[in-house]
Design a protein around this motif. Structure first.
Motif, PDB file in Angstrom:
ATOM      1  N   ARG A  81       5.961  -1.783 -11.191  1.00 23.99           N
ATOM      2  CA  ARG A  81       7.006  -1.595 -10.183  1.00 23.99           C
ATOM      3  C   ARG A  81       6.543  -2.081  -8.816  1.00 23.99           C
ATOM      4  O   ARG A  81       7.290  -2.691  -8.061  1.00 23.99           O
ATOM      5  CB  ARG A  81       7.374  -0.108 -10.111  1.00 23.99           C
ATOM      6  CG  ARG A  81       8.769   0.087  -9.592  1.00 23.99           C
ATOM      7  CD  ARG A  81       9.236   1.514  -9.621  1.00 23.99           C
ATOM      8  NE  ARG A  81      10.269   1.617  -8.606  1.00 23.99           N
ATOM      9  CZ  ARG A  81      11.516   1.197  -8.791  1.00 23.99           C
ATOM     10  NH1 ARG A  81      11.891   0.723  -9.938  1.00 23.99           N
ATOM     11  NH2 ARG A  81      12.397   1.269  -7.807  1.00 23.99           N
TER      12      ARG A  81
ATOM     13  N   ARG B 250       2.181   1.840  -3.403  1.00 21.29           N
ATOM     14  CA  ARG B 250       1.161   2.403  -4.293  1.00 21.29           C
ATOM     15  C   ARG B 250       0.905   3.864  -3.958  1.00 21.29           C
ATOM     16  O   ARG B 250       0.689   4.681  -4.850  1.00 21.29           O
ATOM     17  CB  ARG B 250      -0.144   1.607  -4.174  1.00 21.29           C
ATOM     18  CG  ARG B 250      -0.010   0.189  -4.695  1.00 21.29           C
ATOM     19  CD  ARG B 250      -1.305  -0.569  -4.550  1.00 21.29           C
ATOM     20  NE  ARG B 250      -2.353   0.021  -5.353  1.00 21.29           N
ATOM     21  CZ  ARG B 250      -3.657  -0.276  -5.207  1.00 21.29           C
ATOM     22  NH1 ARG B 250      -4.028  -1.140  -4.294  1.00 21.29           N
ATOM     23  NH2 ARG B 250      -4.542   0.285  -5.980  1.00 21.29           N
ATOM     24  N   ALA B 251       0.948   4.160  -2.667  1.00 17.46           N
ATOM     25  CA  ALA B 251       0.712   5.548  -2.256  1.00 17.46           C
ATOM     26  C   ALA B 251       1.836   6.466  -2.703  1.00 17.46           C
ATOM     27  O   ALA B 251       1.693   7.677  -2.708  1.00 17.46           O
ATOM     28  CB  ALA B 251       0.546   5.626  -0.734  1.00 17.46           C
ATOM     29  N   LYS B 252       2.987   5.875  -3.075  1.00 21.17           N
ATOM     30  CA  LYS B 252       4.085   6.688  -3.588  1.00 21.17           C
ATOM     31  C   LYS B 252       3.858   7.061  -5.043  1.00 21.17           C
ATOM     32  O   LYS B 252       4.650   7.809  -5.614  1.00 21.17           O
ATOM     33  CB  LYS B 252       5.391   5.891  -3.533  1.00 21.17           C
ATOM     34  CG  LYS B 252       6.056   5.783  -2.189  1.00 21.17           C
ATOM     35  CD  LYS B 252       7.221   4.809  -2.365  1.00 21.17           C
ATOM     36  CE  LYS B 252       8.187   4.806  -1.238  1.00 21.17           C
ATOM     37  NZ  LYS B 252       9.291   3.850  -1.550  1.00 21.17           N
ATOM     38  N   GLY B 253       2.830   6.487  -5.664  1.00 24.56           N
ATOM     39  CA  GLY B 253       2.564   6.786  -7.069  1.00 24.56           C
ATOM     40  C   GLY B 253       3.426   5.975  -8.011  1.00 24.56           C
ATOM     41  O   GLY B 253       3.663   6.382  -9.143  1.00 24.56           O
ATOM     42  N   LEU B 254       3.917   4.818  -7.550  1.00 27.74           N
ATOM     43  CA  LEU B 254       4.733   3.970  -8.419  1.00 27.74           C
ATOM     44  C   LEU B 254       3.827   3.225  -9.397  1.00 27.74           C
ATOM     45  O   LEU B 254       2.652   2.997  -9.119  1.00 27.74           O
ATOM     46  CB  LEU B 254       5.519   2.960  -7.581  1.00 27.74           C
ATOM     47  CG  LEU B 254       6.428   3.560  -6.507  1.00 27.74           C
ATOM     48  CD1 LEU B 254       7.078   2.460  -5.691  1.00 27.74           C
ATOM     49  CD2 LEU B 254       7.485   4.444  -7.137  1.00 27.74           C
ATOM     50  N   SER B 255       4.397   2.824 -10.520  1.00 30.57           N
ATOM     51  CA  SER B 255       3.593   2.115 -11.520  1.00 30.57           C
ATOM     52  C   SER B 255       3.228   0.731 -10.999  1.00 30.57           C
ATOM     53  O   SER B 255       3.942   0.164 -10.177  1.00 30.57           O
ATOM     54  CB  SER B 255       4.389   1.979 -12.811  1.00 30.57           C
ATOM     55  OG  SER B 255       5.441   1.058 -12.621  1.00 30.57           O
ATOM     56  N   PRO B 256       2.087   0.184 -11.463  1.00 26.47           N
ATOM     57  CA  PRO B 256       1.673  -1.134 -10.980  1.00 26.47           C
ATOM     58  C   PRO B 256       2.757  -2.183 -11.208  1.00 26.47           C
ATOM     59  O   PRO B 256       2.973  -3.050 -10.345  1.00 26.47           O
ATOM     60  CB  PRO B 256       0.439  -1.445 -11.826  1.00 26.47           C
ATOM     61  CG  PRO B 256      -0.087  -0.123 -12.257  1.00 26.47           C
ATOM     62  CD  PRO B 256       1.102   0.781 -12.377  1.00 26.47           C
TER      63      PRO B 256
ATOM     64  N   HIS C  22       8.464  -4.313  -5.491  1.00 26.28           N
ATOM     65  CA  HIS C  22       8.113  -4.384  -4.071  1.00 26.28           C
ATOM     66  C   HIS C  22       7.467  -5.706  -3.699  1.00 26.28           C
ATOM     67  O   HIS C  22       7.629  -6.188  -2.591  1.00 26.28           O
ATOM     68  CB  HIS C  22       7.199  -3.207  -3.700  1.00 26.28           C
ATOM     69  CG  HIS C  22       7.929  -1.910  -3.617  1.00 26.28           C
ATOM     70  ND1 HIS C  22       8.477  -1.441  -2.456  1.00 26.28           N
ATOM     71  CD2 HIS C  22       8.257  -1.010  -4.571  1.00 26.28           C
ATOM     72  CE1 HIS C  22       9.101  -0.288  -2.686  1.00 26.28           C
ATOM     73  NE2 HIS C  22       8.980  -0.009  -3.971  1.00 26.28           N
TER      74      HIS C  22
ATOM     75  N   ARG D  99       0.841  -1.201   0.000  1.00 28.80           N
ATOM     76  CA  ARG D  99       0.000   0.000   0.000  1.00 28.80           C
ATOM     77  C   ARG D  99       0.875   1.249   0.000  1.00 28.80           C
ATOM     78  O   ARG D  99       0.607   2.208  -0.724  1.00 28.80           O
ATOM     79  CB  ARG D  99      -0.903  -0.019   1.249  1.00 28.80           C
ATOM     80  CG  ARG D  99      -1.940   1.063   1.255  1.00 28.80           C
ATOM     81  CD  ARG D  99      -2.747   1.042   2.535  1.00 28.80           C
ATOM     82  NE  ARG D  99      -1.865   1.127   3.696  1.00 28.80           N
ATOM     83  CZ  ARG D  99      -2.264   0.956   4.957  1.00 28.80           C
ATOM     84  NH1 ARG D  99      -3.507   0.677   5.219  1.00 28.80           N
ATOM     85  NH2 ARG D  99      -1.408   1.059   5.946  1.00 28.80           N
ATOM     86  N   THR D 100       1.942   1.216   0.794  1.00 28.04           N
ATOM     87  CA  THR D 100       2.862   2.357   0.820  1.00 28.04           C
ATOM     88  C   THR D 100       3.434   2.601  -0.570  1.00 28.04           C
ATOM     89  O   THR D 100       3.488   3.741  -1.032  1.00 28.04           O
ATOM     90  CB  THR D 100       4.026   2.093   1.799  1.00 28.04           C
ATOM     91  OG1 THR D 100       3.487   1.708   3.049  1.00 28.04           O
ATOM     92  CG2 THR D 100       4.886   3.320   1.955  1.00 28.04           C
TER      93      THR D 100
END
Lengths: 336, 322
Positions: free
Chosen positions: A246, A238-244, A251, A235-236
């Protein structure tokens, strides 16, 4: 890290002795002895039998034989085959590349497709693909290797004529063994036809040998991935705005791989065990076939030391995996 | 114009008829403002913020009349466009710092990842900036912490790293979802102080989701009380604390242990938040409300302006004080 390695190495010593004792005892538990097998159907003259046994040192009490065996091992002497009079080490090193080539291809096959199938199944959890992959992998895991091999030969080689039935390469091609790996040797020769032929010979055995590891890796990757994808750090990420991609691969997969890596190591043992059957089905000239024949002939040195060598190999691989595990998982590496 | 404008936000899990987890929420946040959202577990505080961040997956469904951040309609963005905003202009700090950081990567890597993604910083420049950020969040021996793994850090330290990660993209809005709940009491105060200092220094808006009313009283200017997916009272901080207008706000305040000094037992509001399938027909609080009347059970009140605040109640309390 060094003490981690040292501790692992320390554990190897008792394992090693256990294996020698086990192979030594097991082969002697089978009725019959090398001399009887050599004499074949004819009645054995008891006096000749006793002489032959004495010559081979097999008339001594078992503990003495074991001590002889260990004594020779300690000097690095693996003995020689009772049948061919060749040294066990030489036979092993001649045949081993064929097995290694097959096992390596099977592991690559299982790893690539297993990881891919596992990751996709986890991402599309509950979908048709997920159920399909998991069902097929359960079937693959449950399937007897020899049956699966024969079915594939019947379909692909006999009915469709796509692949050769058995062997490593067509006898038409005369390939000088340099590395012992057919794919590399044919490339060294520079003959495209022979490389293609060697490759075609590899396909079916690779699939047969790789099926069980593939199924295990796919299922393990899926469950490990599902667990990891629920973690807070995903979740973190994704909350960073990384691409799916990545999020999933950098992660997710990195953490999901940790348990899969262990399975990989364990599968190497399965692969070598499976190689015995696969090589027999496909007349693959590797150590699996060699060992089966040695057991039939009660070729004690070959059986004992052949199995010992394979066991050492499995131990070594798992040792390497343990170290890789430490590298992949910082939490293990820092334990003191 | 406010930085964040939410109108009639609904979040459902399942089909369009499913009971909403967030139910017609209206909320606005101005630039540089601290807004606190309080309410018991399951009242939809976190889900609201997850919806804003685009972190709600199927079967979750988000609908809203508007969900506008900094002039951008967040609902109309494609995934790719949203990821340019999320993590940069809106960033979030989560509850449990020990699990919010990826155990397989160093602290430095995880901070640099944001810098690379949103600011295009690479190599030495990214590392330098990550170091500055660690110093900014007051991590001692920051230099050596860059190469530390999360398991080598304490909870408070991890939360500082998570904050450093969140402010790395210079956000205009920082959402802190119960940032201190998982920490020791002594560390809680430090982390709150850090957040408030950063908020002041950067003049960023801060949405603080919390259970801790004392923290709200000290830090926030405005507070939104949520109950069962609805905002039940939105008001300025001293007023809402002194003269709560909604019975639920009053009950929340009464439940602070210090308010029960001398009493036999702590004050509580009996019952639990209604679940998805046992929503009352009328006011959602009606089964638990000590002031409930007949029409409360039949009809749902709207969030209307009252003397000091917006209140979702037919019979708001403490109105005569005005």
């Amino acid at each position: 890290m060094l003490s981690f390695i040292a501790r692992r190495l320390g554990l190897l010593i008792p394992t090693f002795f256990g294996i020698t004792l086990l192979t030594f005892a097991l082969i002697r538990l089978i009725p019959g002895d090398p001399v009887e097998v050599m004499m074949g159907e004819r009645r054995v003259d008891p006096e000749m039998h006793a002489q032959a046994m004495e010559r081979l040192g097999l008339n001594k009490p078992l503990p003495a034989q074991y001590m002889d065996y260990i004594g020779k091992l300690a000097q690095g002497d693996l003995g020689e085959s009772l049948r061919s009079r060749e040294s066990v080490w030489k036979e092993f090193t001649t045949l081993f590349p064929a097995t290694l080539e097959l096992a390596f291809c099977a592991l690559i096959f299982a790893g690539v497709f297993g990881l891919l199938a596992g990751v996709i199944a986890a991402l599309k959890r509950g979908s048709l693909f997920d159920h399909g992959v998991m069902g097929v992998s359960l079937a693959g895991y449950s399937m007897p290797i020899f049956w699966w091999g024969l079915i594939l030969i019947m379909f692909s080689s006999v009915s469709m004529g796509w692949t050769p039935v058995s062997g490593r390469i067509d006898p038409l091609y005369d390939v000088e063994p340099v590395t012992g790996f057919m794919l590399i040797d044919t490339l060294l020769v520079g003959d495209e036809g022979s490389f293609k032929d060697a490759f075609m010979h590899l396909i079916l055995p690779t699939i047969v040998l790789g099926t069980i590891p593939l199924a295990v890796i796919a299922r393990m990757t899926r469950s490990s991935m599902l667990e990891v994808l629920r973690e807070d750090y995903i979740r973190t990420a994704r909350a960073k705005g990384l691409s799916p991609a990545r999020v999933v691969f950098v992660h997710g997969l990195r953490n999901a791989l940790i348990p899969v890596l262990t399975v990989f190591g364990l599968q190497v043992g399965t692969l070598l065990a499976g190689a015995v059957l696969t090589e027999t089905i496909f007349s693959w000239p590797g150590i699996g076939k060699w060992l089966i024949e040695a057991i039939g002939a009660r070729d004690y040195p070959v059986v004992q030391n052949g199995i010992l060598l394979i066991a050492c190999l499995v131990i070594l691989v798992n040792f390497v995996v343990d170290i890789l595990y430490g590298l992949a998982n910082p939490r293990i590496r820092h334990q003191r | 114009m406010s930085l964040l404008q939410i109108n009639n936000l609904n979040v459902r899990f399942g089909d369009a008829n499913a009971v909403p987890v967030v139910d017609g929420l209206d909320l606005s946040v101005d630039a540089g403002e601290i807004l606190a959202i309080v309410g018991e577990s399951g009242s939809g505080k976190s889900v609201t913020m997850m919806a804003l961040m685009g972190l709600i997956d199927a079967p979750g469904r988000i609908t809203a009349d508007s969900l506008t951040f900094d002039g951008i309609d967040m609902l109309k963005l494609s995934g790719r466009q949203r990821r340019k905003v999320v993590g940069k202009d809106i960033a979030m700090v989560f509850q449990d710092p020990m699990t919010a950081l990826n155990p397989s990567y160093t602290v430095g890597y995880q901070i640099e990842e944001v810098l690379r993604q949103h600011l295009g910083l690479k190599g030495k420049a990214a590392r330098q900036r990550a170091l500055e950020l660690l110093k900014k969040v007051e991590i001692p021996a920051a230099e050596s912490r860059l190469d530390a793994y999360p398991h080598q850090l304490s909870g408070g330290m991890s939360q500082r790293v998570a904050i450093a990660m969140a402010i790395a993209g210079e956000p205009k809005l920082l959402i802190a979802d119960e940032p201190t709940t998982a920490l020791d009491v002594t560390i809680q105060a430090q982390i709150m102080e850090l957040l408030v200092n950063l908020q002041k220094e950067r003049n960023m808006a801060l949405i603080l989701i919390t259970h801790d009313l004392a923290v709200v009283a000290e830090t926030a200017r405005r507070v939104c009380v949520m109950y069962a997916g609805q905002a039940v009272e939105v008001g300025q901080v001293p007023e809402l604390f002194d003269i709560p207008a909604h019975p639920y706000s009053e009950a929340l305040l009464a439940a602070i242990p210090e308010h029960s000094i001398g009493a036999e037992r702590l004050a509580t509001l009996p019952g639990i938040v209604p679940g998805r399938y046992d929503r009352p027909q009328g006011c959602l609080l009606s089964p638990r409300c000590p002031y409930v009347r007949d029409n409360c059970r039949a009809q749902r009140p709207a969030l209307d302006p009252q003397a000091h605040s917006l209140v979702r109640c037919f019979y708001p309390l403490n109105q005569e004080v005005a």
